[in-house]
Scaffold this active site. Sequence first.
Site, PDB file in Angstrom:
ATOM      1  CG  HIS A 172      -1.881   1.009   1.425  1.00 35.89           C
ATOM      2  ND1 HIS A 172      -1.592   2.297   1.809  1.00 35.89           N
ATOM      3  CD2 HIS A 172      -3.221   0.961   1.251  1.00 35.89           C
ATOM      4  CE1 HIS A 172      -2.715   2.992   1.871  1.00 35.89           C
ATOM      5  NE2 HIS A 172      -3.721   2.207   1.534  1.00 35.89           N
ATOM      6  CG  ASP A 183       0.632  -2.158   6.138  1.00 42.66           C
ATOM      7  OD1 ASP A 183      -0.345  -2.310   6.904  1.00 42.66           O
ATOM      8  OD2 ASP A 183       0.550  -1.555   5.057  1.00 42.66           O
ATOM      9  CD  GLN A 243      -6.955  -4.389   4.207  1.00 48.04           C
ATOM     10  OE1 GLN A 243      -7.900  -5.130   4.494  1.00 48.04           O
ATOM     11  NE2 GLN A 243      -7.128  -3.127   3.884  1.00 48.04           N
ATOM     12  CE  LYS A 275      -7.496  -0.030   6.140  1.00 44.80           C
ATOM     13  NZ  LYS A 275      -7.941   0.368   4.814  1.00 44.80           N
ATOM     14  CB  CYS A 282      -3.586   3.162  -1.616  1.00 48.79           C
ATOM     15  SG  CYS A 282      -4.729   4.491  -1.319  1.00 48.79           S
TER      16      CYS A 282
HETATM   17  N1  PMP Z   1      -1.741  -0.627   4.621  1.00 52.79           N
HETATM   18  C1  PMP Z   1      -2.728  -1.352   4.098  1.00 52.79           C
HETATM   19  C2  PMP Z   1      -2.438  -2.744   3.625  1.00 52.79           C
HETATM   20  C3  PMP Z   1      -4.010  -0.820   4.028  1.00 52.79           C
HETATM   21  O1  PMP Z   1      -5.004  -1.549   3.514  1.00 52.79           O
HETATM   22  C4  PMP Z   1      -4.247   0.498   4.485  1.00 52.79           C
HETATM   23  C5  PMP Z   1      -5.616   1.131   4.400  1.00 52.79           C
HETATM   24  N2  PMP Z   1      -6.223   0.993   3.136  1.00 52.79           N
HETATM   25  C6  PMP Z   1      -3.181   1.198   5.031  1.00 52.79           C
HETATM   26  C7  PMP Z   1      -1.953   0.610   5.080  1.00 52.79           C
HETATM   27  C8  PMP Z   1      -3.334   2.587   5.545  1.00 52.79           C
HETATM   28  O2  PMP Z   1      -4.148   2.595   6.661  1.00 52.79           O
HETATM   29  P1  PMP Z   1      -4.707   3.959   7.250  1.00 52.79           P
HETATM   30  O3  PMP Z   1      -5.259   4.715   6.076  1.00 52.79           O
HETATM   31  O4  PMP Z   1      -5.759   3.529   8.206  1.00 52.79           O
HETATM   32  O5  PMP Z   1      -3.563   4.650   7.898  1.00 52.79           O
END
Ligand code: PMP
Length: 407
Positions: free
Chosen positions: A124, A201, A204, A227, A365
Amino acid sequence: ALSLDVAALRRDFPILHQTVGDKPLCYLDNAATSQKPRAVIEAVERYYRQDNANIHRGVHTLAERATAAYESARERIAGFLNAAHNEEVVFLRGTTEAINLVAQSWARPRLQPGDEVLITELEHHSNIVPWQLVCEQTGATLRAVEVNEAGELDLDSFEAAIARRPRLFAVGHVSNALGTINPLSHLIQRAHAHGVPVLVDGAQATPHLAVDVQALGCDFYAFSGHKMYGPTGIGALWARRELLEEMPPWQGGGEMIKMVSIDRSIWNDVPHKFEAGTPNIAGAIGLAAAADYIESVGIEAIAAREDELLSHATEALNDLGGIRIIGTSEKKAAVVSFVVEGVHPHDLGTILDSEGVAIRAGHHCAMPLMEKLGLVATARASMAFYNTKEEIDTLATALQKAKNILG
Ligand code: PMP
């Protein structure tokens, strides 16, 4: 014992029971953000109704209650991750802020020209851009492990890259774009064999898998509350205590100091050193309630249910024909990313919305991943345990309609 009473559990989520246009809402965008159970909504509301006060400094009863609730939320999250110490949990806005904190506070003082930071092509943007920034600031180089056609990490590419001994390996636990579950224990063992610390990270992963940071053996673990059925604007960084203790503060302000004079300050202890300013107290309390909620449903049962939904969705989409599923790893969370021949994912998303079906369309993203796969965008249906097979059938029917209109 693993089967859930989904009809009863759906009643825990007030938002699910509504129509969009004149169609029942069919919410299949859980990887973007999950819905919130009553228990979370009520924990936040109770805090604002009964206990709201600023924390850590007050001498009055409400301040004591708010402080106790916030610190017990930290203890709850430490337990949720099986952390060895409560002080290893830093409350932050979410995964993005957690990764930026590690990039700026841990990595930046350590990186030099010639050093490498290793990520993967599955990441991401929030596990890419903070590393680009810190590489720019220090002259270090960013490299990425390659992904294969199935959307899995190429383990030969990983071995070659880790053998170059990057200063850090930052990797997602579960891909938001494709659902791929990475072989994290293996990756961490191999990284450590080369003396490379690992940041995970987990954005998910926490809604879908049991996360045990001690069993994983990682060095940093970042995740977001929203999430995993918790509020937005709250998440955490878990890191081994020694690492947090070595790291300088990233932001300055109240709460993060023990003593301030005009010339200098003395930092507060870990984790408060990294929580400058008034934190998201209600959010932390809501996040703890979300962890309780997940535990009450049972993470194993959630994973089993989501696996069933994934199989059903994969079959339903394959049966339609003309649909290509992107990401075909054997090990996936309940995410189905796909493209429909001749149809732009955004047009698809719009037509599905008119049928009450909420999915995501775009690059998720993860633009480097899309580029690698030769795509600009995909449509993505992402399931939570509260979704039903009927909802997936509604998705399939709506997709057929969209294909007829657009195809
Ligand atoms: N990493 C992953 C794999 C994600 O799915 C997301 C959210 N789509 C993020 C990071 C970023 O998370 P946040 O926007 O809650 O900071």
